[in-house]
Design an enzyme around this catalytic site. Structure first.
Site, PDB file in Angstrom:
ATOM      1  N   ARG A 241     -14.221  26.042  20.888  1.00  0.00           N
ATOM      2  CA  ARG A 241     -15.299  26.845  21.470  1.00  0.00           C
ATOM      3  C   ARG A 241     -14.795  27.653  22.656  1.00  0.00           C
ATOM      4  O   ARG A 241     -15.507  28.466  23.204  1.00  0.00           O
ATOM      5  CB  ARG A 241     -16.381  25.928  22.032  1.00  0.00           C
ATOM      6  CG  ARG A 241     -17.477  25.423  21.117  1.00  0.00           C
ATOM      7  CD  ARG A 241     -18.339  26.473  20.532  1.00  0.00           C
ATOM      8  NE  ARG A 241     -19.754  26.182  20.456  1.00  0.00           N
ATOM      9  CZ  ARG A 241     -20.349  25.463  19.509  1.00  0.00           C
ATOM     10  NH1 ARG A 241     -19.665  24.920  18.547  1.00  0.00           N
ATOM     11  NH2 ARG A 241     -21.659  25.310  19.518  1.00  0.00           N
TER      12      ARG A 241
ATOM     13  N   ARG B 224     -33.917  22.750  14.649  1.00  0.00           N
ATOM     14  CA  ARG B 224     -33.134  21.878  15.500  1.00  0.00           C
ATOM     15  C   ARG B 224     -33.666  21.904  16.921  1.00  0.00           C
ATOM     16  O   ARG B 224     -34.176  22.922  17.385  1.00  0.00           O
ATOM     17  CB  ARG B 224     -31.678  22.332  15.474  1.00  0.00           C
ATOM     18  CG  ARG B 224     -30.748  21.272  14.952  1.00  0.00           C
ATOM     19  CD  ARG B 224     -29.412  21.841  14.659  1.00  0.00           C
ATOM     20  NE  ARG B 224     -28.764  22.380  15.853  1.00  0.00           N
ATOM     21  CZ  ARG B 224     -27.577  22.964  15.819  1.00  0.00           C
ATOM     22  NH1 ARG B 224     -26.940  23.086  14.688  1.00  0.00           N
ATOM     23  NH2 ARG B 224     -27.036  23.425  16.932  1.00  0.00           N
TER      24      ARG B 224
ATOM     25  N   ARG C   2     -27.210  29.914  24.306  1.00  0.00           N
ATOM     26  CA  ARG C   2     -26.043  29.636  23.458  1.00  0.00           C
ATOM     27  C   ARG C   2     -25.355  30.923  23.021  1.00  0.00           C
ATOM     28  O   ARG C   2     -24.136  30.984  22.914  1.00  0.00           O
ATOM     29  CB  ARG C   2     -26.467  28.785  22.252  1.00  0.00           C
ATOM     30  CG  ARG C   2     -26.688  27.337  22.700  1.00  0.00           C
ATOM     31  CD  ARG C   2     -27.416  26.477  21.688  1.00  0.00           C
ATOM     32  NE  ARG C   2     -26.900  26.617  20.371  1.00  0.00           N
ATOM     33  CZ  ARG C   2     -27.664  26.683  19.276  1.00  0.00           C
ATOM     34  NH1 ARG C   2     -28.965  26.647  19.384  1.00  0.00           N
ATOM     35  NH2 ARG C   2     -27.119  26.773  18.101  1.00  0.00           N
TER      36      ARG C   2
ATOM     37  N   LYS D 295     -22.055  29.451   9.677  1.00  0.00           N
ATOM     38  CA  LYS D 295     -20.798  28.679   9.591  1.00  0.00           C
ATOM     39  C   LYS D 295     -21.002  27.350   8.873  1.00  0.00           C
ATOM     40  O   LYS D 295     -20.197  26.968   8.029  1.00  0.00           O
ATOM     41  CB  LYS D 295     -20.227  28.368  10.991  1.00  0.00           C
ATOM     42  CG  LYS D 295     -19.860  29.565  11.816  1.00  0.00           C
ATOM     43  CD  LYS D 295     -19.166  29.162  13.105  1.00  0.00           C
ATOM     44  CE  LYS D 295     -20.024  28.343  14.052  1.00  0.00           C
ATOM     45  NZ  LYS D 295     -21.141  29.109  14.671  1.00  0.00           N
TER      46      LYS D 295
ATOM     47  N   ARG E  74     -34.366  27.529  11.402  1.00  0.00           N
ATOM     48  CA  ARG E  74     -33.843  26.157  11.424  1.00  0.00           C
ATOM     49  C   ARG E  74     -34.828  25.302  12.204  1.00  0.00           C
ATOM     50  O   ARG E  74     -35.744  25.809  12.832  1.00  0.00           O
ATOM     51  CB  ARG E  74     -32.484  26.098  12.145  1.00  0.00           C
ATOM     52  CG  ARG E  74     -31.418  26.833  11.460  1.00  0.00           C
ATOM     53  CD  ARG E  74     -30.030  26.417  11.875  1.00  0.00           C
ATOM     54  NE  ARG E  74     -29.747  26.359  13.302  1.00  0.00           N
ATOM     55  CZ  ARG E  74     -28.516  26.446  13.789  1.00  0.00           C
ATOM     56  NH1 ARG E  74     -27.489  26.624  12.987  1.00  0.00           N
ATOM     57  NH2 ARG E  74     -28.285  26.355  15.087  1.00  0.00           N
TER      58      ARG E  74
HETATM   59  P1  AMP Z   1     -23.208  23.456  16.915  1.00  0.00           P
HETATM   60  O1  AMP Z   1     -23.753  22.434  15.957  1.00  0.00           O
HETATM   61  O2  AMP Z   1     -21.783  23.847  16.614  1.00  0.00           O
HETATM   62  O3  AMP Z   1     -24.112  24.646  17.080  1.00  0.00           O
HETATM   63  O4  AMP Z   1     -23.136  22.738  18.344  1.00  0.00           O
HETATM   64  C1  AMP Z   1     -24.313  22.255  18.969  1.00  0.00           C
HETATM   65  C2  AMP Z   1     -24.021  21.903  20.412  1.00  0.00           C
HETATM   66  O5  AMP Z   1     -23.030  20.870  20.478  1.00  0.00           O
HETATM   67  C3  AMP Z   1     -23.455  23.030  21.260  1.00  0.00           C
HETATM   68  O6  AMP Z   1     -24.465  23.896  21.783  1.00  0.00           O
HETATM   69  C4  AMP Z   1     -22.747  22.240  22.357  1.00  0.00           C
HETATM   70  O7  AMP Z   1     -23.673  21.699  23.258  1.00  0.00           O
HETATM   71  C5  AMP Z   1     -22.138  21.087  21.577  1.00  0.00           C
HETATM   72  N1  AMP Z   1     -20.791  21.400  21.035  1.00  0.00           N
HETATM   73  C6  AMP Z   1     -20.426  21.489  19.712  1.00  0.00           C
HETATM   74  N2  AMP Z   1     -19.116  21.759  19.590  1.00  0.00           N
HETATM   75  C7  AMP Z   1     -18.630  21.838  20.855  1.00  0.00           C
HETATM   76  C8  AMP Z   1     -17.344  22.111  21.387  1.00  0.00           C
HETATM   77  N3  AMP Z   1     -16.285  22.378  20.587  1.00  0.00           N
HETATM   78  N4  AMP Z   1     -17.201  22.103  22.747  1.00  0.00           N
HETATM   79  C9  AMP Z   1     -18.255  21.856  23.556  1.00  0.00           C
HETATM   80  N5  AMP Z   1     -19.492  21.602  23.114  1.00  0.00           N
HETATM   81  C10 AMP Z   1     -19.701  21.604  21.776  1.00  0.00           C
END
Ligand code: AMP
Length: 185
Positions: free
Chosen positions: A88, A129, A140, A13, A127
């Protein structure tokens, strides 16, 4: 153009959002990036959420929604935006609908980038991270299946979902996305 990108962690994404952002000249808004920014700056919100993010748990809707709404009101979002990582869950999807309605607008298209499990594991292990350890990745993916995946039906029912096969090179997937949007590179 107001787009949402859906797909499991590792579906690509972020990379696709970056490319579409350049192509259409609209911002790529990643709630994960915004939340990591709070953590890096050590803001009070950043301190509250770091345990959740590092364990792969979702941050509370209140915090994520507030951060997103502020971002959507910035001037660069006026011509459109690409959302990556938000919504989410169904509650966030309903919030987004209402927040955009208050701004007299709505989401045009939701792209669901569909990838096989082997692609996900390969992409995530490449990655670097903090929340990409095998245990956190598994967690996740479980949250995605249980809490986020119902959004696919939600947006399909709304008639704005497009399914994209994400099991190819980034270039090929970008081409598929653009052709589904009626555009070429
Ligand atoms: P991402 O970069 O989208 O993979 O998000 C990394 C982490 O940020 C996730 O595992 C959550 O802990 C938090 N996070 C990102 N977007 C959201 C969201 N819309 N709602 C809740 N937590 C989020």
């Amino acid at each position: 153009m107001r787009l949402i990108l859906l797909g499991t962690p590792g579906a690509g994404k972020g990379e696709q959002a970056t490319r579409l952002s350049k192509k259409f000249g609209i911002p790529h808004i990643s709630t994960g990036e915004l939340l990591r920014g709070e953590m890096d700056e050590g803001t009070p919100v950043g301190c509250r959420i770091s345990g959740f993010v590092n364990k792969g748990e979702l941050v509370s809707d209140d915090i994520t929604q507030a951060i997103l709404e502020v971002r959507l009101q910035e001037a660069d979002c006026f011509p459109g935006f690409i959302l990556d990582g938000f919504p989410r869950n169904l509650n966030q999807a309903e919030f987004l609908k209402k927040a955009l309605r208050r701004m007299d607008t709505r989401v045009d298209v939701v792209l669901n980038i569909e990838v096989s499990d082997s692609t996900v594991v390969e992409r995530l292990t490449n990655r670097n991270r903090k929340d990409d350890s095998p245990e956190t990745i598994r967690h996740r993916l479980k949250i995605y299946r249980n809490v986020t995946a119902p959004l696919v039906d939600y947006y399909d029912t709304a008639g704005i979902l497009k399914r994209i096969n994400g099991d190819s090179s980034l270039e090929k997937v970008t081409k598929r996305i653009l052709s589904s949007l009626g555009q070429t590179i």
